[in-house]
Design an enzyme around this catalytic site. Structure first.
Site, PDB file in Angstrom:
ATOM      1  N   ALA A 296      -4.964  -7.374  -8.945  1.00  0.00           N
ATOM      2  CA  ALA A 296      -5.012  -8.711  -9.564  1.00  0.00           C
ATOM      3  C   ALA A 296      -6.429  -9.009 -10.032  1.00  0.00           C
ATOM      4  O   ALA A 296      -7.380  -8.392  -9.547  1.00  0.00           O
ATOM      5  CB  ALA A 296      -4.600  -9.790  -8.557  1.00  0.00           C
TER       6      ALA A 296
ATOM      7  N   ASP B 258      -1.655   1.087 -15.353  1.00  0.00           N
ATOM      8  CA  ASP B 258      -2.293  -0.188 -15.662  1.00  0.00           C
ATOM      9  C   ASP B 258      -1.227  -1.280 -15.537  1.00  0.00           C
ATOM     10  O   ASP B 258      -0.125  -1.133 -16.093  1.00  0.00           O
ATOM     11  CB  ASP B 258      -2.843  -0.114 -17.104  1.00  0.00           C
ATOM     12  CG  ASP B 258      -3.746  -1.285 -17.431  1.00  0.00           C
ATOM     13  OD1 ASP B 258      -3.407  -2.420 -17.042  1.00  0.00           O
ATOM     14  OD2 ASP B 258      -4.775  -1.068 -18.092  1.00  0.00           O
ATOM     15  N   LEU B 259      -1.569  -2.352 -14.826  1.00  0.00           N
ATOM     16  CA  LEU B 259      -0.584  -3.426 -14.602  1.00  0.00           C
ATOM     17  C   LEU B 259      -0.185  -4.128 -15.902  1.00  0.00           C
ATOM     18  O   LEU B 259       0.761  -4.902 -15.928  1.00  0.00           O
ATOM     19  CB  LEU B 259      -1.126  -4.449 -13.595  1.00  0.00           C
ATOM     20  CG  LEU B 259      -1.203  -3.960 -12.143  1.00  0.00           C
ATOM     21  CD1 LEU B 259      -1.944  -4.949 -11.267  1.00  0.00           C
ATOM     22  CD2 LEU B 259       0.200  -3.719 -11.575  1.00  0.00           C
TER      23      LEU B 259
ATOM     24  N   THR C  31      -9.005  -0.148  -5.112  1.00  0.00           N
ATOM     25  CA  THR C  31     -10.467  -0.184  -4.986  1.00  0.00           C
ATOM     26  C   THR C  31     -10.977  -1.536  -4.482  1.00  0.00           C
ATOM     27  O   THR C  31     -12.174  -1.709  -4.267  1.00  0.00           O
ATOM     28  CB  THR C  31     -11.158   0.130  -6.336  1.00  0.00           C
ATOM     29  OG1 THR C  31     -10.740  -0.850  -7.286  1.00  0.00           O
ATOM     30  CG2 THR C  31     -10.812   1.514  -6.845  1.00  0.00           C
TER      31      THR C  31
ATOM     32  N   TYR D 185      -5.437 -18.713 -11.794  1.00  0.00           N
ATOM     33  CA  TYR D 185      -5.127 -17.701 -10.773  1.00  0.00           C
ATOM     34  C   TYR D 185      -3.959 -18.177  -9.895  1.00  0.00           C
ATOM     35  O   TYR D 185      -2.998 -17.440  -9.659  1.00  0.00           O
ATOM     36  CB  TYR D 185      -6.370 -17.441  -9.907  1.00  0.00           C
ATOM     37  CG  TYR D 185      -6.106 -16.611  -8.677  1.00  0.00           C
ATOM     38  CD1 TYR D 185      -6.046 -15.231  -8.753  1.00  0.00           C
ATOM     39  CD2 TYR D 185      -5.910 -17.218  -7.432  1.00  0.00           C
ATOM     40  CE1 TYR D 185      -5.789 -14.465  -7.626  1.00  0.00           C
ATOM     41  CE2 TYR D 185      -5.654 -16.468  -6.299  1.00  0.00           C
ATOM     42  CZ  TYR D 185      -5.596 -15.085  -6.403  1.00  0.00           C
ATOM     43  OH  TYR D 185      -5.339 -14.337  -5.284  1.00  0.00           O
TER      44      TYR D 185
ATOM     45  N   GLY E 227      -4.481  -1.953  -6.819  1.00  0.00           N
ATOM     46  CA  GLY E 227      -5.667  -2.661  -6.319  1.00  0.00           C
ATOM     47  C   GLY E 227      -6.349  -1.860  -5.227  1.00  0.00           C
ATOM     48  O   GLY E 227      -6.968  -2.416  -4.316  1.00  0.00           O
TER      49      GLY E 227
ATOM     50  N   SER F  31      -0.681 -15.765  -2.356  1.00  0.00           N
ATOM     51  CA  SER F  31      -1.964 -16.350  -1.944  1.00  0.00           C
ATOM     52  C   SER F  31      -1.844 -17.821  -1.573  1.00  0.00           C
ATOM     53  O   SER F  31      -1.050 -18.567  -2.169  1.00  0.00           O
ATOM     54  CB  SER F  31      -2.944 -16.209  -3.110  1.00  0.00           C
ATOM     55  OG  SER F  31      -4.047 -17.062  -2.930  1.00  0.00           O
TER      56      SER F  31
ATOM     57  N   GLU G 248      -3.811 -19.912  -2.482  1.00  0.00           N
ATOM     58  CA  GLU G 248      -4.192 -20.678  -3.678  1.00  0.00           C
ATOM     59  C   GLU G 248      -2.974 -21.332  -4.315  1.00  0.00           C
ATOM     60  O   GLU G 248      -3.100 -22.286  -5.081  1.00  0.00           O
ATOM     61  CB  GLU G 248      -4.865 -19.767  -4.703  1.00  0.00           C
ATOM     62  CG  GLU G 248      -6.336 -19.548  -4.483  1.00  0.00           C
ATOM     63  CD  GLU G 248      -7.176 -20.813  -4.652  1.00  0.00           C
ATOM     64  OE1 GLU G 248      -7.162 -21.390  -5.746  1.00  0.00           O
ATOM     65  OE2 GLU G 248      -7.835 -21.213  -3.691  1.00  0.00           O
TER      66      GLU G 248
HETATM   67  O1  F7E Z   1     -14.380 -19.825  -2.920  1.00  0.00           O
HETATM   68  C1  F7E Z   1     -16.546 -22.826  -2.978  1.00  0.00           C
HETATM   69  C2  F7E Z   1     -15.459 -22.723  -4.025  1.00  0.00           C
HETATM   70  O2  F7E Z   1     -14.459 -17.817  -4.410  1.00  0.00           O
HETATM   71  C3  F7E Z   1     -14.188 -20.552  -1.739  1.00  0.00           C
HETATM   72  C4  F7E Z   1      -9.759 -15.328  -3.289  1.00  0.00           C
HETATM   73  O3  F7E Z   1      -9.653 -14.208  -2.450  1.00  0.00           O
HETATM   74  O4  F7E Z   1      -9.102 -16.767  -1.515  1.00  0.00           O
HETATM   75  C5  F7E Z   1     -10.121 -16.552  -2.474  1.00  0.00           C
HETATM   76  O5  F7E Z   1     -10.242 -17.664  -3.341  1.00  0.00           O
HETATM   77  C6  F7E Z   1     -14.679 -21.962  -1.875  1.00  0.00           C
HETATM   78  C7  F7E Z   1     -14.236 -22.691  -3.144  1.00  0.00           C
HETATM   79  O6  F7E Z   1     -12.612 -18.046  -2.670  1.00  0.00           O
HETATM   80  C8  F7E Z   1     -19.539 -21.306  -4.351  1.00  0.00           C
HETATM   81  O7  F7E Z   1     -15.517 -23.838  -4.921  1.00  0.00           O
HETATM   82  C9  F7E Z   1     -19.006 -23.161  -3.376  1.00  0.00           C
HETATM   83  O8  F7E Z   1     -13.857 -24.003  -2.789  1.00  0.00           O
HETATM   84  O9  F7E Z   1     -14.876 -17.530  -1.927  1.00  0.00           O
HETATM   85  P1  F7E Z   1     -14.150 -18.239  -3.008  1.00  0.00           P
HETATM   86  P2  F7E Z   1     -11.286 -18.835  -3.134  1.00  0.00           P
HETATM   87  O10 F7E Z   1     -11.482 -19.517  -4.435  1.00  0.00           O
HETATM   88  O11 F7E Z   1     -10.865 -19.699  -1.981  1.00  0.00           O
HETATM   89  C10 F7E Z   1      -7.786 -16.971  -2.024  1.00  0.00           C
HETATM   90  C11 F7E Z   1      -6.837 -17.086  -0.855  1.00  0.00           C
HETATM   91  C12 F7E Z   1      -7.395 -15.953  -3.015  1.00  0.00           C
HETATM   92  O12 F7E Z   1      -6.223 -15.577  -3.121  1.00  0.00           O
HETATM   93  C13 F7E Z   1      -8.424 -15.538  -3.998  1.00  0.00           C
HETATM   94  O13 F7E Z   1      -8.081 -14.326  -4.642  1.00  0.00           O
HETATM   95  O14 F7E Z   1     -16.106 -21.922  -1.958  1.00  0.00           O
HETATM   96  N1  F7E Z   1     -17.868 -22.410  -3.440  1.00  0.00           N
HETATM   97  N2  F7E Z   1     -20.042 -22.509  -3.927  1.00  0.00           N
HETATM   98  C14 F7E Z   1     -18.172 -21.251  -4.043  1.00  0.00           C
HETATM   99  N3  F7E Z   1     -17.409 -20.180  -4.334  1.00  0.00           N
HETATM  100  C15 F7E Z   1     -18.005 -19.121  -4.925  1.00  0.00           C
HETATM  101  N4  F7E Z   1     -17.277 -18.032  -5.209  1.00  0.00           N
HETATM  102  N5  F7E Z   1     -19.348 -19.138  -5.260  1.00  0.00           N
HETATM  103  C16 F7E Z   1     -20.164 -20.214  -4.986  1.00  0.00           C
HETATM  104  O15 F7E Z   1     -21.335 -20.195  -5.297  1.00  0.00           O
END
Ligand code: F7E
Length: 331
Positions: free
Chosen positions: A80, A56-57, A10, A151, A8, A127, A129
């Protein structure tokens, strides 16, 4: 000279980590896949001492060959599919890379091994998540997992596999349960960077508004540069372990918007933001808030950049970049 292999390389974290390791005198090797990977040149320019290795993973023989060739002291598995929303559309590929990729890397380490005196140390990017529909707040290393996306499910598989290999084969394998960590190097698909980049473009008259999904979810956002230090610290410990890495502060997307628009000189953000259901997720993680007391006590780690500083640096970087592109006639 210590040798580190980073998957990862990059990505946002790979870039910060390789700079940190280089500053500590490591020879850094980055695993890279695909012919003429367009990001390869970018990471080579940022870190001229870096060496790239094919692998490649999804392909265990290529990982065995990479580990055999590099003979690393430390391996950082950051590779990932990391965009949660994409994982709903490409669930099998996510399980393959984000989940099984961890198993394959561990198998490569087990098969190639290190010397008895100098076993290879392994870091897994777990994570927040994994906590998903959280069972308690704040979340600690002991909080049960309840992932809400392919994920998250794949990350739980990777995390449990680390614990299993540690217990079965006595590998020095640690997991960092990292809460959201952002920076000006974050991909534009993630909500923080999407907001700061759009805001810079609004400020310059290049864009009128931002379409977003759910604004009510709350995240514990830190600065990626601080978080890669924790990764390195984990591998310097005598024994492997799991650590939550978080700021201990949580903010909704609304609050992120409020702070970002205030920094950019606007009184309110509401008139610029519209809802687009394409950005809603089939299942959402509503609230993340990490308790990183263990990392603070045992590793001596703590975040240096706070929420406001993070938003400011991201917005300023986007404004500078967009202004530069505009001057060059590229906008
Ligand atoms: O979303 C809301 C969306 O895509 C954050 C990754 O690094 O952190 C990351 O995952 C929140 C969510 O990050 C939009 O529904 C609203 O509730 O920035 P995100 P994530 O899903 O929290 C964890 C720790 C990881 O491990 C992951 O790899 O924001 N949201 N509107 C939105 N999100 C996105 N992307 N775009 C929108 O328009």
């Amino acid at each position: 000279m210590k040798r580190a292999l980073v998957t990862g390389i990059t990505g946002q974290d790979g870039r910060y980590l390789s700079e940190l390791l280089a500053s500590k005198g490591y020879q850094v090797f980055g695993l890279i896949h695909g012919q003429a990977n367009p990001k390869a040149r970018m990471v080579m320019e940022e870190n001229p001492g870096l060496e790239l290795v094919e692998g490649d993973l999804r392909d265990l023989p290529s990982l065995i060959a990479a580990v055999e060739q590099v003979q690393p002291d430390e391996i950082y598995n950051l590779g990932a599919i990391s965009f949660v929303q994409l994982s709903f559309k490409q669930a099998e590929l996510t399980a393959e890379i984000t989940g099984l990729g961890v198993l394959r890397m561990l198998e490569a380490v087990r098969i190639v091994g290190g010397t008895d005196n100098n076993p290879m140390r392994f870091y897994q990017a777990s994570s927040s998540e994994m906590f998903g529909k959280v069972r308690e707040t704040p979340q600690t290393e002991k909080t049960p997992f309840h992932p809400r996306s392919p994920y998250g499910v794949a990350k739980v598989f990777g995390h449990d596999t680390i614990v299993n290999y540690r217990e079965s084969y006595d590998l020095h394998a640690s997991s960092g349960i990292l809460f959201n960590h952002e920076s000006e190097r974050r991909g534009l698909e993630f909500v923080t960077r999407k907001i700061t980049n759009s805001l810079a473009r609004i400020k310059l008259g290049l864009q009128e508004g931002i379409s977003l999904g759910n604004l009510d979810s709350a995240r514990d956002w830190g600065f990626a540069g601080d978080y890669v230090e924790a990764m390195w610290m984990m591998l310097q410990q005598e024994s492997p372990d799991d650590y939550v890495i978080a700021t201990g502060e949580t903010h909704t997307i609304r609050e992120f918007l409020e702070v970002a628009f205030r920094i950019a000189g606007y009184d309110s953000w509401e008139s610029f933001v519209t809802h687009d259901s394409r950005f809603d997720r089939p299942a959402e993680v509503d609230l993340l808030l990490g308790d990183s007391s263990k990392a603070r006590a045992k590793l001596g780690w703590k975040p240096k950049v706070n929420f406001e500083e993070l938003v400011l640096r991201m917005y300023e970087a986007d404004l500078a970049e967009e202004t530069d592109q505009l001057k060059r006639g590229r906008r």
